[in-house]
Design an enzyme around this catalytic site. Structure first.
Site, PDB file in Angstrom:
ATOM      1  N   LYS A  78       1.259  -1.274   0.461  1.00 43.94           N
ATOM      2  CA  LYS A  78       0.536  -0.655  -0.172  1.00 43.94           C
ATOM      3  C   LYS A  78       0.676   1.586   0.150  1.00 43.94           C
ATOM      4  CE  LYS A  78      -4.134   1.778   2.830  1.00 43.94           C
ATOM      5  NZ  LYS A  78      -5.261   1.561   4.078  1.00 43.94           N
ATOM      6  N   SER A 153      -9.635   1.328   2.818  1.00 44.76           N
ATOM      7  CA  SER A 153      -8.883   2.126   2.071  1.00 44.76           C
ATOM      8  C   SER A 153      -7.504   1.854   1.298  1.00 44.76           C
ATOM      9  CB  SER A 153      -8.251   3.070   2.983  1.00 44.76           C
ATOM     10  OG  SER A 153      -7.016   2.645   3.354  1.00 44.76           O
ATOM     11  N   SER A 177     -10.099  -1.111   7.248  1.00 39.43           N
ATOM     12  CA  SER A 177      -8.879  -1.109   5.758  1.00 39.43           C
ATOM     13  C   SER A 177      -8.750  -2.213   5.083  1.00 39.43           C
ATOM     14  CB  SER A 177      -8.736   0.278   5.808  1.00 39.43           C
ATOM     15  OG  SER A 177      -9.007   1.161   5.494  1.00 39.43           O
TER      16      SER A 177
HETATM   17  N1  GLN Z   1     -13.383   3.215   6.376  1.00 42.42           N
HETATM   18  C1  GLN Z   1     -12.978   3.967   7.918  1.00 42.42           C
HETATM   19  C2  GLN Z   1     -12.583   5.171   7.770  1.00 42.42           C
HETATM   20  O1  GLN Z   1     -12.287   5.547   6.473  1.00 42.42           O
HETATM   21  C3  GLN Z   1     -10.977   2.748   7.812  1.00 42.42           C
HETATM   22  C4  GLN Z   1     -10.255   3.361   7.234  1.00 42.42           C
HETATM   23  C5  GLN Z   1      -8.931   2.406   7.378  1.00 42.42           C
HETATM   24  O2  GLN Z   1      -9.145   1.363   8.328  1.00 42.42           O
HETATM   25  N2  GLN Z   1      -8.095   3.383   7.573  1.00 42.42           N
HETATM   26  O3  GLN Z   1     -11.930   5.812   8.789  1.00 42.42           O
END
Ligand code: GLN
Length: 468
Positions: A78, A153, A177
């Site tokens: 990532k 994400s 995410s």
């Molecule tokens: N969807 C969650 C957020 O927007 C998760 C983000 C993540 O796990 N990095 O914060």
């Protein structure tokens, strides 16, 4: 030509050892697959130009008889993990062109295990989002349906694997995410116990929740990556080792289902039906599935969306236009700061910065941040109490299958995507998403959560469930 869709990390590592093919050949197969498919999917922000050099080095090590778990295996990372000498932007314009001066510990460990790092994958800016639509660079498409999001994400890492362009990838999970895109893309995704994998060199989102973890086709493969990257690290004082959570309950194949939570409004009919089928499948495998009550756990989402922005507002203060990446000239230094941040950060990031600053402000600290911290403690103790009698807690990973681009333009709707994943981050517990069932042609995921330090339970149940 090697077909990556027919290989797992385990089978590829064995084939490489037996010299059925070389690291160069499998890396070329990965690079060709990216060339062929990524024009449509856009999983990658960059393919590293030294991938074949890494492969040749792996071939030398194989020739020397070295035996490492990931030797010669193509992996994607990532875009929020530092890989020395390579660009890392966390999906943000504010870090465009930033070159990492050192390796993140997880990256260093992947390299030590012999992995070939082929490229960095697209993500929501600073890992805030559930669709990868918040990336400053491009959207990523779900390989199962190009009109839909891959989740987020870590959407790029999930799509790179589901699109058969690599054999595994790393994501980061702060609120879901890894697990949510894994479910939307039909692969395995693991969020480890907080501290299990060092955060050194991971561009911070919310430091008390962030964890790096694997995407893989099988639970066995996820465990191989997990074994390679885990461990205490002197560069991360919150990292832990095997002895940290030493009180071990014997594994008795008991799964708890928080019925009221699972049957919550907003969960699609297909997801409910699929969940019931997963329960039946576990029962047919000799598991005992019991109903449990977790009245505080549904509040994880509210607590998360206060604690997370608070930590974001503090962590992202470092992007001041001086130390890293983008700099926009203003009338004076304060103006430089406003202009740089105004242009460098996207909408969602700015929304959370404002929210985070607000919940930490002296007049509201007790009402919001202080309360959320108390809720976090309550949720953690409720879960840990539950783990005295059950080995695992099962829920769907997401309330529905992958959605269309632009479908969740209301931020609150987007936040609801995390309803089943955030409790694991709020409590620090490990959790895994297993691909199971479909809604139409779209994959669905089943999530298992285990007590702190009990990734072993996730692996055992996951392998039983997927028949590995
Ligand atoms: N969807 C969650 C957020 O927007 C998760 C983000 C993540 O796990 N990095 O914060």
């Amino acid at each position: 030509m090697i077909d990556l869709s027919k290989l797992t990390i385990k089978s590829a590592a064995e084939a490489l050892k037996k010299k059925d093919f070389s690291a160069r050949e499998i890396t070329e197969a990965s690079l060709n697959a990216i060339k062929e498919k990524d024009g449509e999917v856009h999983a990658f922000l960059e393919v590293f130009d030294d991938a074949l050099f890494q492969a040749d080095e792996a071939d030398r090590r194989i020739a020397d008889g070295e035996e490492l778990s990931l030797l010669g295996v193509p992996i994607a990372i990532k875009d929020n993990m530092l890989f020395s000498g390579h660009c890392s932007t966390a999906g943000s314009k504010i870090l465009e062109g930033f070159t990492a001066p050192y390796d993140a510990t997880a990256i260093k460990k992947l390299k030590e295990a012999g992995a070939i790092l082929v490229g960095r994958t697209n993500m929501d800016e600073f890992a805030m989002g559930s669709s990868t639509e918040n990336s400053a660079y491009s959207v990523t498409r779900n390989p199962h349906d190009l009109g839909r999001v891959p989740g987020g994400s870590s959407g790029g890492s999930a799509a790179a694997l589901a699109g058969e362009m690599v054999l595994g990838s790393l994501g980061s999970d702060t609120g879901g995410s890894i697990r949510q895109p894994a479910a939307h893309c039909g692969v395995v995704g693991l969020k480890t116990t907080y501290g299990r994998v060092s955060r050194h060199g991971l561009i911070a989102l919310a430091s008390s929740f962030d964890q790096i973890g694997p995407f893989a086709k099988t639970v066995t493969d996820a465990e191989i990556i997990y074994d390679a990257i885990k461990g205490r690290d002197s560069m991360d004082s919150t990292s832990i080792d095997e002895s940290t959570y030493a009180h071990r309950k014997e594994y008795e194949k008991v799964i708890g289902v928080p019925r009221a939570f699972v049957e919550e409004e907003g969960v699609s009919a297909a997801v409910r039906k699929n969940f019931d089928e997963a329960v039946e499948k576990f029962e047919s495998l000799g598991y005992k599935v019991v109903d449990i009550s977790l009245p505080s756990v549904p509040y994880s989402l509210a607590a998360y969306y206060i604690i997370l922005p608070a930590e974001v507002s503090s962590n992202l203060a470092r992007f001041d236009g001086v130390k890293y990446g983008l700099h926009v000239d203003g009338e004076n230094s304060i103006d430089d700061y406003f202009k740089t941040r105004g242009e460098g950060f996207g909408r969602e990031t700015r929304r959370r910065l404002i929210l985070g600053t607000y919940v930490l402000s002296s007049g509201y600290y007790d009402a919001y941040y202080g309360k959320a911290q108390k809720a976090k403690e309550l949720i953690t103790s409720e879960l840990r109490q539950a783990f005295r009698s059950v080995d695992l807690i099962m829920t769907p990973t997401t309330p529905a299958s992958a959605f269309k681009f632009g479908e969740k333009s209301n931020p609150l709707e987007m936040y609801l995507e995390d309803i089943f994943t955030v409790h694991a981050n709020v409590s620090g517990c490990p959790a895994i998403s297993l691909p199971f069932g479909k809604e139409g042609d779209l994959p669905l995921g089943i999530e298992l959560t285990a007590d702190l330090g009990r990734e072993d339970n996730l692996f055992m149940a996951g392998k039983d469930f997927l028949g590995e």
